[in-house]
Write an enzyme that holds these catalytic residues in place. Structure first.
Site, PDB file in Angstrom:
ATOM      1  N   SER A 196       6.811  -6.003  57.454  1.00 54.15           N
ATOM      2  CA  SER A 196       7.301  -7.188  58.148  1.00 54.15           C
ATOM      3  C   SER A 196       8.590  -6.948  58.920  1.00 54.15           C
ATOM      4  CB  SER A 196       7.513  -8.313  57.131  1.00 54.15           C
ATOM      5  OG  SER A 196       8.458  -7.913  56.172  1.00 54.15           O
ATOM      6  N   LYS A 207      18.442  -8.192  61.515  1.00 56.80           N
ATOM      7  CA  LYS A 207      18.672  -8.357  62.952  1.00 56.80           C
ATOM      8  C   LYS A 207      20.139  -8.090  63.299  1.00 56.80           C
ATOM      9  CE  LYS A 207      14.657 -10.369  64.394  1.00 56.80           C
ATOM     10  NZ  LYS A 207      13.946 -10.155  63.122  1.00 56.80           N
TER      11      LYS A 207
END
Lengths: 216, 216
Positions: A135, A174
DNA sequence: CGATATATAGAACAATTGTTCTATCAAGGA
DNA sequence: TCCTTGATAGAACAATTGTTCTATATATCG
């Protein structure tokens, strides 16, 4: 009183501990120390050990057999100067928050990874997680990779962080940017676009400082 | 019987000893080991320790409290000596072959990276390269990443290798498979498809053993 | 001198800790 | 099926080992 100069006996004791530890792989007992230095009484050894501990030359663990170690000095036993042992505290995957180890928690993980200190700039508050699932490929992180993180709740612009997104209910890695009151989360993969979120819905769980991928 | 493979429990035991020794400066007792691994009986721990000693994983001193030490292996008591210094020999990018260091060449690179030996299984013939450009994102490798490689011209199926493709005139990092006389090169990114090539046009330049990504 | 702190010895004690013995259970092999 | 081997548990034992208490000698300081 911190650092008194050592008596002859105390030097001998330190010296013996050093030698014994080096040759045996574990510290000597009080009686072994006494025997080597020529002290018949265990209490006298104990007395001198307490002195040495007060002086900062060694550390003792009470009630523990062989429970002493030399202070990390010029040539301490461990010598682990440039190797960091980082606890591998669990897995990280999209559908759950990061298992950040508690602050003062003295957890004893049975697994750990070792890296050289040169690979990270600040060795504080580090922990490692193994990535589960595909993922996070948009973060260029694969199944099985190990991410080393530093525990922190705040992120500065540009840092790569692990965040929990309340709305999506997922953990993601991120690059973090706070712009005009909203958060932009930019994937490491340059071919992919950012996502935007309300700061209230973004929970920073740690900063990624290193990604490790070992090939079979 | 010398080197049997370890049972799950025995791995845990070794791991615990390592961690404990590292954190405490001395080895654990039999009961501490049992507690950490979930064994209530000291005799069972003793049993497994004897197994481990027979297997050569550790040494025991009979009748001595905490009288055991890990075999001089990946990270023995001192922990030192397991730092590998790997030459950083250059950059790797798509449009040029990999700058593999010569075999007997005693080059003196001014740059090197240090990693712990535990991160690789065989420390022979290793060199490191820094990735330039985004051309290898399909291998989950980003601009700036460091790949540690082992010099080899042959690849076994499944290994991730750096190959030079004559036809395309480019270097790429892919999982290597030789199937029915042709080469299948599979990207690490599971969302991308493989490419196929004639073995004559594929030159293996090294096997990727580790990928490192340091965050700013 | 008397008092206090330091260094040492010896002994007794209690907790820690390695060893051993017996027993159970599951998996193979003969 | 019976027997052996491997793995585990529990308990009892004996040795190891840290702690503590009392006692003695020597010094230093007021």
């Amino acid at each position: 009183m911190a650092k008194d100069k050592l008596s002859e006996r105390q030097s001998e004791i330190l010296n013996f501990i050093r030698t014994f530890q080096h040759e045996s792989g574990y510290p000597p007992t009080i009686r072994q120390i006494g025997e080597s230095v020529g002290i018949s009484s265990t209490s006298v050894v104990n007395y001198n050990l307490n002195k040495l501990e007060k002086g900062g030359y060694l550390t003792r663990d009470l009630k523990v057999s062989r429970g002493l170690r030399l202070a990390h000095g010029p040539d301490a036993l461990g010598g682990l100067g440039d190797v960091l042992r980082i606890p591998l505290v669990g897995r990280i995957f999209a559908s759950a928050p990061v298992p950040v180890p508690g602050a003062a928690t003295s957890f004893a993980p049975d697994e750990a990874i070792e890296i050289t200190r040169s690979l990270v700039k600040d060795p504080e508050n580090l922990f490692a997680l193994q990535v589960r699932g595909d993922s996070m490929i948009d973060a260029m992180v694969n199944d099985g990779d190990i991410v080393v993180m530093r525990r922190q709740e705040q992120a500065r612009n540009g840092e790569m962080v692990a965040v929990w997104l309340n709305e999506r209910e997922e953990t993601t890695l991120k690059h973090f940017f706070l712009e005009n009151g909203r958060v932009r989360l930019q994937p490491a993969n340059p071919t992919m676009g950012p996502i935007y979120a309300d700061p209230a819905n973004v929970r920073v769980q740690g900063k990624v400082v290193l990604v490790l991928r070992q090939m079979k």
